[in-house]
Design a protein around this motif. Sequence first.
Motif, PDB file in Angstrom:
ATOM      1  N   PRO A  24      -8.029   4.922  -8.536  1.00  0.00           N
ATOM      2  CA  PRO A  24      -9.214   5.598  -8.003  1.00  0.00           C
ATOM      3  C   PRO A  24     -10.196   4.685  -7.262  1.00  0.00           C
ATOM      4  O   PRO A  24     -11.217   5.150  -6.772  1.00  0.00           O
ATOM      5  N   ASP A  25      -9.893   3.416  -7.148  1.00  0.00           N
ATOM      6  CA  ASP A  25     -10.741   2.491  -6.393  1.00  0.00           C
ATOM      7  C   ASP A  25     -10.985   3.056  -4.995  1.00  0.00           C
ATOM      8  O   ASP A  25     -10.114   3.705  -4.422  1.00  0.00           O
ATOM      9  N   GLU A  26     -12.155   2.808  -4.436  1.00  0.00           N
ATOM     10  CA  GLU A  26     -12.479   3.347  -3.119  1.00  0.00           C
ATOM     11  C   GLU A  26     -12.062   2.444  -1.973  1.00  0.00           C
ATOM     12  O   GLU A  26     -12.131   2.844  -0.810  1.00  0.00           O
ATOM     13  N   ALA A  27     -11.612   1.236  -2.257  1.00  0.00           N
ATOM     14  CA  ALA A  27     -11.204   0.323  -1.187  1.00  0.00           C
ATOM     15  C   ALA A  27      -9.953   0.855  -0.503  1.00  0.00           C
ATOM     16  O   ALA A  27      -9.064   1.395  -1.151  1.00  0.00           O
ATOM     17  N   PRO A  28      -9.872   0.706   0.816  1.00  0.00           N
ATOM     18  CA  PRO A  28      -8.642   1.090   1.502  1.00  0.00           C
ATOM     19  C   PRO A  28      -7.471   0.217   1.061  1.00  0.00           C
ATOM     20  O   PRO A  28      -7.673  -0.889   0.546  1.00  0.00           O
ATOM     21  N   VAL A  29      -6.259   0.721   1.302  1.00  0.00           N
ATOM     22  CA  VAL A  29      -5.028   0.031   0.925  1.00  0.00           C
ATOM     23  C   VAL A  29      -4.210  -0.225   2.185  1.00  0.00           C
ATOM     24  O   VAL A  29      -4.050   0.667   3.011  1.00  0.00           O
ATOM     25  N   LEU A  30      -3.702  -1.445   2.314  1.00  0.00           N
ATOM     26  CA  LEU A  30      -2.765  -1.793   3.377  1.00  0.00           C
ATOM     27  C   LEU A  30      -1.491  -2.298   2.728  1.00  0.00           C
ATOM     28  O   LEU A  30      -1.530  -3.285   1.982  1.00  0.00           O
TER      29      LEU A  30
END
Length: 181
Positions: free
Chosen positions: A77-83
Amino acid sequence: MERGHGTALVLGGARSGKSSWAEAQLRDRTVVDYVATSLVDDDDPEWQDRVALHRSRRPGSWRTLETLDVAAVVRDPDEAPVLVDCLALWLSRTLDDVDAWQADEAVWRPALEQRVDDLVDALGTTSREVILVSNEVGSGVVPATASGRMYRDELGRLNARVAAACDELWLCVGGFGRRWR
């Protein structure tokens, strides 16, 4: 052209600039979860150089996660984007894990499909912005070996499934991304 937000698959050939292009889409973000799916082999200096180049391009504030459990990161649920860089290496390592190179297909296929299903399900339910990078292999030379053809076919299937689950599909050529969907 900048991409939107949501989930996106970025495809391209070897050295097409797809990783750099994907990184540029998130360059204004302080925190990004960068999922590195490759292992660094101490006996392969050329691969070590490639990994070092990728690491040098990332801002120090980005978090590098070296894992094959991409679905768990996407579900977090972290709000940081994922690459995720990249699905081609993820598939290679996953094929190793399910013993696809040695075992009968009836043995390894269900395990592979479960992992792909898990990833696709995570992409369909995440609230995170996710960019996945993968190699486009369908336009290339037909591999000379059975294992090469199997890998190419499985990567094509994986790319198609992930593309169908993503909001956007991009093709990168010569460092330029073009949106297809």
